[in-house]
Enzyme design. Structure first.
Site, PDB file in Angstrom:
ATOM      1  N   ASP A  11       0.828  -1.197   0.000  1.00  0.00           N
ATOM      2  CA  ASP A  11       0.000   0.000   0.000  1.00  0.00           C
ATOM      3  C   ASP A  11       0.868   1.255   0.000  1.00  0.00           C
ATOM      4  O   ASP A  11       1.945   1.270   0.606  1.00  0.00           O
ATOM      5  CB  ASP A  11      -0.901  -0.013   1.249  1.00  0.00           C
ATOM      6  CG  ASP A  11      -2.018   1.012   1.177  1.00  0.00           C
ATOM      7  OD1 ASP A  11      -2.337   1.483   0.075  1.00  0.00           O
ATOM      8  OD2 ASP A  11      -2.578   1.333   2.245  1.00  0.00           O
ATOM      9  N   ASN A  59     -10.456  -3.307  -6.982  1.00  0.00           N
ATOM     10  CA  ASN A  59      -9.655  -2.334  -7.726  1.00  0.00           C
ATOM     11  C   ASN A  59     -10.196  -2.043  -9.120  1.00  0.00           C
ATOM     12  O   ASN A  59      -9.787  -1.060  -9.754  1.00  0.00           O
ATOM     13  CB  ASN A  59      -8.206  -2.815  -7.846  1.00  0.00           C
ATOM     14  CG  ASN A  59      -7.418  -2.700  -6.561  1.00  0.00           C
ATOM     15  OD1 ASN A  59      -6.425  -3.396  -6.365  1.00  0.00           O
ATOM     16  ND2 ASN A  59      -7.852  -1.834  -5.644  1.00  0.00           N
TER      17      ASN A  59
END
EC number: 2.5.1.-
Length: 238
Positions: A11, A59
């Site tokens: 991340d 996503n």
């Protein structure tokens, strides 16, 4: 003790790029370099299984241009790095839903698995188009179909049988789950498998991650007293 299986939520690519006045695509490209460093570091540090959260099923809601860039980076990584991974004895495993993937992406993922299937030095597990809730639903559907065909009695559905229906059936549960960027949540990643995992959250964005950060996470892990629902080693000694 070194954990056998480390899973990483990679991340912070976007934040890394924003802090430098760069487009998000630059952060993703730098993130691929961090992945290369981390795979090498995992091998050096004696990790047997390394799982990375490459692309979640959520996503797909990102802008189309960003998705296209991510798909391009995936294809480039496989084409450039697969031979090196194979040469170094790394087995590649893919987690996630494969239905609906573009044919060229699916072909590359399957090629990576088939080429490296007999390698034993380390296993690189790539969670792609992966969401843990979807994985659990697919596993439940698989077992339900076996019940409907009379192959399985409902009373025989145990935690072990459920685990055997998951994408990770041949992979041990992660000992350590690491997330970069400072965020402290699982984000639909390995929910079943994380039941007794240790967690480490590091305030470093993924593109800056490397050998020393992974070594630091392993040192934190080494100081944990894992109980698995029982009495810990330190408590037992009292």
């Amino acid at each position: 003790m070194t954990p056998a299986h480390v899973a990483i939520i990679m991340d912070g690519n976007g934040r890394w790029a924003k802090a430098r006045g760069l487009p998000r695509s630059a952060g993703h490209r730098a993130g691929v370099e961090a992945l290369r460093r981390t795979v090498r570091a995992a091998g050096d540090l004696g990790i047997t299984y390394l799982t990375v959260y490459a692309f979640s099923s959520e996503n797909w809601s990102r802008p189309k241009a960003e998705i296209n860039d991510l798909m391009g980076l995936l294809k480039h990584f496989i084409r450039r790095d697969l031979a090196d991974l194979h040469r170094n004895g790394v087995r590649v495993r893919i987690l996630g839903r494969r239905e609906g993937l573009a044919p060229d992406i699916l072909r590359l993922l399957e090629e990576a698995e088939s080429l490296t299937v007999d390698n034993t030095n380390m296993t690189l597990v790539v969670a792609f188009n992966y969401g843990s809730r979807d994985e659990l639903a697919r596993a439940a559907e698989k077992l339900a179909r076996q019940v409907a065909r009379g192959e399985l009695d409902p009373s025989d559905i145990t935690p072990e049988r459920m685990a055997g229906a998951l994408d990770t059936a041949d992979i041990p549960d992660p000992d350590l789950i690491l997330r970069t960027s400072g965020e402290q949540r699982l984000s639909n990643f390995l929910l079943w498998q994380a039941a007794y995992s240790e967690f480490v959250f590091l305030p470093v964005n993924w593109p800056d991650f490397g050998h020393d950060h992974l070594a630091d996470a392993l040192e934190i892990y080494a100081g944990r007293d894992r109980r698995y629902g029982g009495v810990g080693v330190q408590e037992a000694a009292l």
